[in-house]
Scaffold this motif. Structure first.
Motif, mmCIF file in Angstrom:
data_model
loop_
_atom_site.group_PDB
_atom_site.id
_atom_site.type_symbol
_atom_site.label_atom_id
_atom_site.label_comp_id
_atom_site.label_asym_id
_atom_site.label_seq_id
_atom_site.Cartn_x
_atom_site.Cartn_y
_atom_site.Cartn_z
ATOM 1 N N UNK A 26 -3.965 9.995 34.490
ATOM 2 C CA UNK A 26 -4.498 9.828 33.133
ATOM 3 C C UNK A 26 -5.924 9.307 33.167
ATOM 4 N N UNK A 27 -6.784 9.993 32.418
ATOM 5 C CA UNK A 27 -8.134 9.513 32.148
ATOM 6 C C UNK A 27 -8.256 9.360 30.645
ATOM 7 N N UNK A 28 -8.698 10.435 29.976
ATOM 8 C CA UNK A 28 -8.713 10.443 28.517
ATOM 9 C C UNK A 28 -7.362 10.720 27.914
ATOM 10 N N UNK A 29 -6.475 11.345 28.703
ATOM 11 C CA UNK A 29 -5.093 11.512 28.280
ATOM 12 C C UNK A 29 -4.724 12.852 27.693
ATOM 13 N N UNK A 30 -5.611 13.836 27.720
ATOM 14 C CA UNK A 30 -5.287 15.135 27.155
ATOM 15 C C UNK A 30 -4.135 15.835 27.856
ATOM 16 N N UNK A 31 -4.137 15.794 29.186
ATOM 17 C CA UNK A 31 -3.050 16.416 29.941
ATOM 18 C C UNK A 31 -1.741 15.683 29.701
ATOM 19 N N UNK A 32 -1.785 14.381 29.746
ATOM 20 C CA UNK A 32 -0.581 13.582 29.498
ATOM 21 C C UNK A 32 -0.004 13.877 28.128
ATOM 22 N N UNK A 48 -8.966 0.473 38.236
ATOM 23 C CA UNK A 48 -10.358 0.290 37.820
ATOM 24 C C UNK A 48 -10.725 1.111 36.587
ATOM 25 N N UNK A 49 -9.758 1.834 36.014
ATOM 26 C CA UNK A 49 -10.014 2.622 34.797
ATOM 27 C C UNK A 49 -8.711 2.786 34.017
ATOM 28 N N UNK A 50 -8.118 1.694 33.544
ATOM 29 C CA UNK A 50 -6.770 1.726 32.966
ATOM 30 C C UNK A 50 -6.738 2.054 31.470
ATOM 31 N N UNK A 51 -7.122 3.257 31.093
ATOM 32 C CA UNK A 51 -7.217 3.582 29.665
ATOM 33 C C UNK A 51 -5.861 3.541 28.965
ATOM 34 N N UNK A 52 -4.856 4.165 29.558
ATOM 35 C CA UNK A 52 -3.525 4.198 28.946
ATOM 36 C C UNK A 52 -2.872 2.827 28.987
ATOM 37 N N UNK A 66 -12.106 5.408 27.356
ATOM 38 C CA UNK A 66 -11.199 5.103 26.252
ATOM 39 C C UNK A 66 -10.163 6.214 26.139
ATOM 40 N N UNK A 67 -8.906 5.869 26.001
ATOM 41 C CA UNK A 67 -7.852 6.856 25.801
ATOM 42 C C UNK A 67 -8.057 7.566 24.472
ATOM 43 N N UNK A 68 -7.737 8.857 24.419
ATOM 44 C CA UNK A 68 -7.845 9.598 23.184
ATOM 45 C C UNK A 68 -6.840 9.141 22.132
ATOM 46 N N UNK A 69 -7.179 9.309 20.877
ATOM 47 C CA UNK A 69 -6.277 8.935 19.791
ATOM 48 C C UNK A 69 -5.005 9.768 19.821
ATOM 49 N N UNK A 70 -5.127 11.050 20.094
ATOM 50 C CA UNK A 70 -3.948 11.917 20.176
ATOM 51 C C UNK A 70 -3.064 11.477 21.328
ATOM 52 N N UNK A 71 -3.675 11.191 22.461
ATOM 53 C CA UNK A 71 -2.912 10.763 23.635
ATOM 54 C C UNK A 71 -2.132 9.492 23.347
ATOM 55 N N UNK A 72 -2.771 8.543 22.683
ATOM 56 C CA UNK A 72 -2.063 7.304 22.383
ATOM 57 C C UNK A 72 -0.885 7.556 21.444
ATOM 58 N N UNK A 73 -1.100 8.358 20.418
ATOM 59 C CA UNK A 73 -0.025 8.633 19.461
ATOM 60 C C UNK A 73 1.162 9.320 20.141
ATOM 61 N N UNK A 74 0.870 10.271 21.028
ATOM 62 C CA UNK A 74 1.953 10.961 21.740
ATOM 63 C C UNK A 74 2.656 10.007 22.697
#
Length: 339
Positions: free
Chosen positions: A205-211, A231-235, A261-269
């Motif tokens: 996970x980076x921005x979270x689109x794949x997740x 070192x990059x814990x967005x989720x 920053x994690x994406x808004x869609x990724x967080x909601x999912x």
């Protein structure tokens, strides 16, 4: 209000892009390779066009925009922009603005490839310090490359401004419904290729689109665990804070898992489907990448190696008899750094 994708969006994406993307293979490891697992698969997504999963989302974004009932490209009779490689005439002689993206990495390559496949001009904004090899590849794919600033945020700001001014279609690296739904087609494939027997899917996970896409595709059938560099814990940070927050980004995987920053869609999912997060250190990522080459002759970026690192480092502890799939999502890397 953020539109949060569901399974119907992923199925629609699959129908839309099926003729344009590859059905990437799955490798099942020998029984007993990773006790206490009963089965372990690698989803070899690095065989996708341009060497990463990003082509799925890019094609879905562009093809959705081309549908009569969907968003459309901006078309005008003006000729402004024709000299910068962005504007090309359509069959009626109007100027089509094309597509714009911000990324010196896999997302930019995917957008450039998908745009070229549809005969559309693409402009990709990258930081001035973007790796020359990736800039060269973008140009080889026909993209008009603009180097601006010293970090992704600078390129993103310039790209969104250009899209607004020109009417071009902006393709986000990870936080648009069409992008996430396109990435989710990987999850549908994986369920079919494992006979639906997979219990857990490990995804970097980076921005979270794949997740977000995969978790939506397998919702109710398998669980998804996000693997992240410590070192990059967005989720991980978003789950702890109750929403996406800015985090510092560094480490060996920053070139592919570089979102701050994690994406808004990724967080909601993630919140809806119960996606978990595990953190791994750089040394574990480097070792996992080395083991993939040494034991399986698989060469991937440090980003996707993070998913395997979660397993081999013990950051993710499977139950007895658990059936796990690891998504190896990209291979745009320098093999000489394998050690």
């Amino acid at each position: 209000m953020v539109y949060v994708i569901d399974l119907s969006d992923v199925h629609a994406a699959r129908t839309r892009i099926d003729a344009f993307v590859r059905r990437t293979p799955v490798l099942e490891l020998d029984p007993g390779s990773f006790p206490p697992l009963s089965r372990l698969w690698f989803k070899l997504e690095y065989f996708q066009h341009t060497g990463s999963f990003k082509a799925r989302g890019a094609f879905n974004r562009i093809r959705t925009a081309l549908e009569p009932a969907g968003p459309s490209f901006s078309v005008s009779s003006e000729t402004e922009g024709a000299d910068d490689g962005l504007a090309e005439p359509d069959s009626a002689g109007h100027q089509v603005s094309g597509v714009v993206a911000a990324s010196g990495g896999n997302a930019g390559l995917a957008v450039a490839y998908a745009a070229a496949a549809h005969g559309l001009p693409a402009q990709v904004f990258v930081p001035q310090n973007a790796p020359p090899v990736k800039v060269k590849k973008l140009r080889e794919l026909g993209a008009h490359v603009v180097q601006v600033g010293t970090k992704y945020a600078d390129a993103y700001e310039a790209a969104t401004a250009r899209a607004t001014d020109s009417g071009a279609l902006f393709c986000h690296a990870y936080d648009q419904p069409e992008i996430c739904a396109g990435q989710g087609t990987l999850g549908l494939e994986l369920l079919e290729q494992t006979g639906g027997d997979v219990d857990t899917i490990l995804v970097a996970v980076g921005g979270g689109g794949l997740m977000a896409g995969v978790a939506t595709a397998v919702e109710g059938r398998a669980r998804v665990v996000g693997a992240e560099p410590s070192s990059a814990p967005t989720l991980n940070s978003a789950l702890a804070a109750g929403g996406p927050i800015d985090v510092g980004v560094s480490g060996v995987a920053a070139d592919s898992l570089g979102a701050s920053r994690l994406g808004e869609i990724a967080y909601a999912v993630a919140a809806r489907t119960g996606v978990g997060s595990v953190l791994v250190d750089d040394d574990d990522i480097v070792e996992a990448r080395r083991l993939l080459w040494q034991n399986y002759r698989v060469v991937v970026e440090h980003g996707p190696a993070t998913a395997f690192a979660a397993l081999v480092s013990g950051a993710y502890r499977p139950a007895d008899g658990e059936r796990v799939a690891v998504v190896l999502s990209g291979a745009n890397t320098d093999p000489s750094t394998l050690g």
